[in-house]
Design a protein around this motif. Structure first.
Motif, PDB file in Angstrom:
ATOM      1  N   VAL A 174     -70.456  60.700 -42.560  1.00 32.27           N
ATOM      2  CA  VAL A 174     -70.290  61.978 -41.867  1.00 32.27           C
ATOM      3  C   VAL A 174     -70.107  61.670 -40.388  1.00 32.27           C
ATOM      4  N   ASP A 175     -69.044  62.229 -39.804  1.00 30.45           N
ATOM      5  CA  ASP A 175     -68.786  61.981 -38.393  1.00 30.45           C
ATOM      6  C   ASP A 175     -68.020  63.158 -37.797  1.00 30.45           C
ATOM      7  N   ALA A 176     -68.315  63.460 -36.545  1.00 32.06           N
ATOM      8  CA  ALA A 176     -67.604  64.477 -35.767  1.00 32.06           C
ATOM      9  C   ALA A 176     -66.579  63.735 -34.914  1.00 32.06           C
ATOM     10  N   LEU A 177     -65.300  64.072 -35.120  1.00 34.49           N
ATOM     11  CA  LEU A 177     -64.213  63.312 -34.502  1.00 34.49           C
ATOM     12  C   LEU A 177     -63.213  64.211 -33.793  1.00 34.49           C
ATOM     13  N   CYS A 178     -62.508  63.615 -32.826  1.00 38.58           N
ATOM     14  CA  CYS A 178     -61.332  64.245 -32.190  1.00 38.58           C
ATOM     15  C   CYS A 178     -61.666  65.566 -31.506  1.00 38.58           C
ATOM     16  N   PHE A 179     -62.839  65.690 -30.936  1.00 37.54           N
ATOM     17  CA  PHE A 179     -63.219  66.945 -30.293  1.00 37.54           C
ATOM     18  C   PHE A 179     -62.625  67.052 -28.904  1.00 37.54           C
ATOM     19  N   GLN A 180     -62.300  68.292 -28.552  1.00 39.38           N
ATOM     20  CA  GLN A 180     -61.824  68.621 -27.220  1.00 39.38           C
ATOM     21  C   GLN A 180     -62.303  70.026 -26.869  1.00 39.38           C
ATOM     22  N   HIS A 181     -62.326  70.301 -25.582  1.00 38.73           N
ATOM     23  CA  HIS A 181     -62.721  71.638 -25.143  1.00 38.73           C
ATOM     24  C   HIS A 181     -61.631  72.628 -25.523  1.00 38.73           C
ATOM     25  N   HIS A 182     -62.065  73.787 -25.972  1.00 47.34           N
ATOM     26  CA  HIS A 182     -61.153  74.892 -26.268  1.00 47.34           C
ATOM     27  C   HIS A 182     -61.651  76.054 -25.423  1.00 47.34           C
ATOM     28  N   GLY A 183     -61.133  76.153 -24.212  1.00 46.22           N
ATOM     29  CA  GLY A 183     -61.675  77.092 -23.248  1.00 46.22           C
ATOM     30  C   GLY A 183     -63.072  76.639 -22.856  1.00 46.22           C
ATOM     31  N   VAL A 184     -63.873  77.570 -22.371  1.00 44.98           N
ATOM     32  CA  VAL A 184     -65.259  77.232 -22.027  1.00 44.98           C
ATOM     33  C   VAL A 184     -66.223  77.595 -23.142  1.00 44.98           C
ATOM     34  N   GLU A 185     -65.710  78.292 -24.167  1.00 45.33           N
ATOM     35  CA  GLU A 185     -66.595  78.785 -25.221  1.00 45.33           C
ATOM     36  C   GLU A 185     -66.908  77.777 -26.316  1.00 45.33           C
ATOM     37  N   HIS A 186     -65.975  76.845 -26.616  1.00 41.51           N
ATOM     38  CA  HIS A 186     -66.147  75.964 -27.768  1.00 41.51           C
ATOM     39  C   HIS A 186     -65.594  74.567 -27.509  1.00 41.51           C
ATOM     40  N   MET A 187     -66.116  73.625 -28.266  1.00 45.16           N
ATOM     41  CA  MET A 187     -65.456  72.347 -28.471  1.00 45.16           C
ATOM     42  C   MET A 187     -64.891  72.414 -29.889  1.00 45.16           C
ATOM     43  N   VAL A 188     -63.668  71.957 -30.070  1.00 45.76           N
ATOM     44  CA  VAL A 188     -63.006  72.024 -31.371  1.00 45.76           C
ATOM     45  C   VAL A 188     -62.637  70.617 -31.808  1.00 45.76           C
ATOM     46  N   GLY A 189     -62.861  70.325 -33.094  1.00 47.81           N
ATOM     47  CA  GLY A 189     -62.522  69.011 -33.620  1.00 47.81           C
ATOM     48  C   GLY A 189     -62.644  68.985 -35.125  1.00 47.81           C
TER      49      GLY A 189
ATOM     50  N   THR B 108     -62.726  83.779 -35.425  1.00 48.54           N
ATOM     51  CA  THR B 108     -61.294  83.573 -35.568  1.00 48.54           C
ATOM     52  C   THR B 108     -60.858  82.744 -34.373  1.00 48.54           C
ATOM     53  N   LEU B 109     -60.457  81.527 -34.680  1.00 54.46           N
ATOM     54  CA  LEU B 109     -60.096  80.546 -33.664  1.00 54.46           C
ATOM     55  C   LEU B 109     -58.584  80.561 -33.485  1.00 54.46           C
ATOM     56  N   ALA B 110     -58.138  80.827 -32.274  1.00 55.64           N
ATOM     57  CA  ALA B 110     -56.710  80.838 -31.976  1.00 55.64           C
ATOM     58  C   ALA B 110     -56.318  79.473 -31.420  1.00 55.64           C
ATOM     59  N   LEU B 111     -55.561  78.732 -32.209  1.00 57.57           N
ATOM     60  CA  LEU B 111     -55.043  77.429 -31.802  1.00 57.57           C
ATOM     61  C   LEU B 111     -53.533  77.538 -31.646  1.00 57.57           C
ATOM     62  N   PRO B 112     -52.893  76.580 -30.998  1.00 57.36           N
ATOM     63  CA  PRO B 112     -51.435  76.668 -30.850  1.00 57.36           C
ATOM     64  C   PRO B 112     -50.688  76.810 -32.176  1.00 57.36           C
TER      65      PRO B 112
ATOM     66  N   ARG C 102     -51.676  68.165 -35.398  1.00 59.31           N
ATOM     67  CA  ARG C 102     -50.866  69.250 -35.984  1.00 59.31           C
ATOM     68  C   ARG C 102     -51.432  70.623 -35.628  1.00 59.31           C
ATOM     69  N   LEU C 103     -52.749  70.758 -35.651  1.00 55.30           N
ATOM     70  CA  LEU C 103     -53.354  72.051 -35.326  1.00 55.30           C
ATOM     71  C   LEU C 103     -53.149  72.431 -33.863  1.00 55.30           C
ATOM     72  N   MET C 104     -53.004  71.444 -32.998  1.00 52.70           N
ATOM     73  CA  MET C 104     -52.842  71.708 -31.572  1.00 52.70           C
ATOM     74  C   MET C 104     -51.381  71.825 -31.159  1.00 52.70           C
ATOM     75  N   GLN C 105     -50.443  71.757 -32.140  1.00 55.48           N
ATOM     76  CA  GLN C 105     -49.024  71.980 -31.868  1.00 55.48           C
ATOM     77  C   GLN C 105     -48.682  73.428 -32.180  1.00 55.48           C
TER      78      GLN C 105
END
Length: 141
Positions: free
Chosen positions: A39-54, A82-86, A131-134
């Motif tokens: 189990v691992d949390a990977l590829c996280f980045q800030h998504h605004g100031v409200e969340h980290m997404v990964g 509801t998470l709005a990604l590109p 892909r999710l960030m495109q």
């Protein structure tokens, strides 16, 4: 894109450990259990100031995860987000873990049985997050 801090990386490692400790007995009994994976949390980045997404990798599944920034909270967390990604909008469900950890998650892949290592899982998570960030138009080409 803002780089995560050492404290944020440490927090994500603790969150992955809490998730593992909570779910491992059930995961081991799940069809598709892959003993090569952890189990691992990977590829996280800030998504605004409200969340980290990964991504959250488990021995059975790959999840899209949003971790709330508790410093920005003004009230209790809703049961869904509801998470709005590109690439589009994604509905995630809240999970509360022991130790006060909270995350929103949505399953992306159910069967990781063909992966031979955590390195392969990390590459899969990187491709998923890319892909999710495109924007959706770019992802289709």
């Amino acid at each position: 894109m803002q780089t995560l801090s050492a404290a944020e990386y440490a927090f994500l490692a603790e969150l992955a450990t809490a998730y593992r400790d909570e779910h491992l007995p059930v995961l081991k009994q799940t069809e598709g259990w892959n003993p090569c994976l952890g189990v691992d949390a990977l590829c996280f980045q800030h998504h605004g100031v409200e969340h980290m997404v990964g991504a959250l990798i488990t021995p059975c599944e790959l999840w899209l995860v949003a971790v709330p920034n508790h410093a920005q909270l003004t009230g209790a967390l809703a049961d869904t987000l509801t998470l709005a990604l590109p690439s589009g909008r994604y509905r995630l469900s809240l999970e509360r873990l022991p130790g006060g950890y909270e995350l929103y998650k949505r399953i992306i892949l159910h069967d990781l049985g063909e992966l031979d290592s955590m390195q392969e899982a990390a590459r899969l998570a990187q491709r998923m997050m890319a892909r999710l960030m495109q924007p959706a138009e770019e992802a289709d080409t």
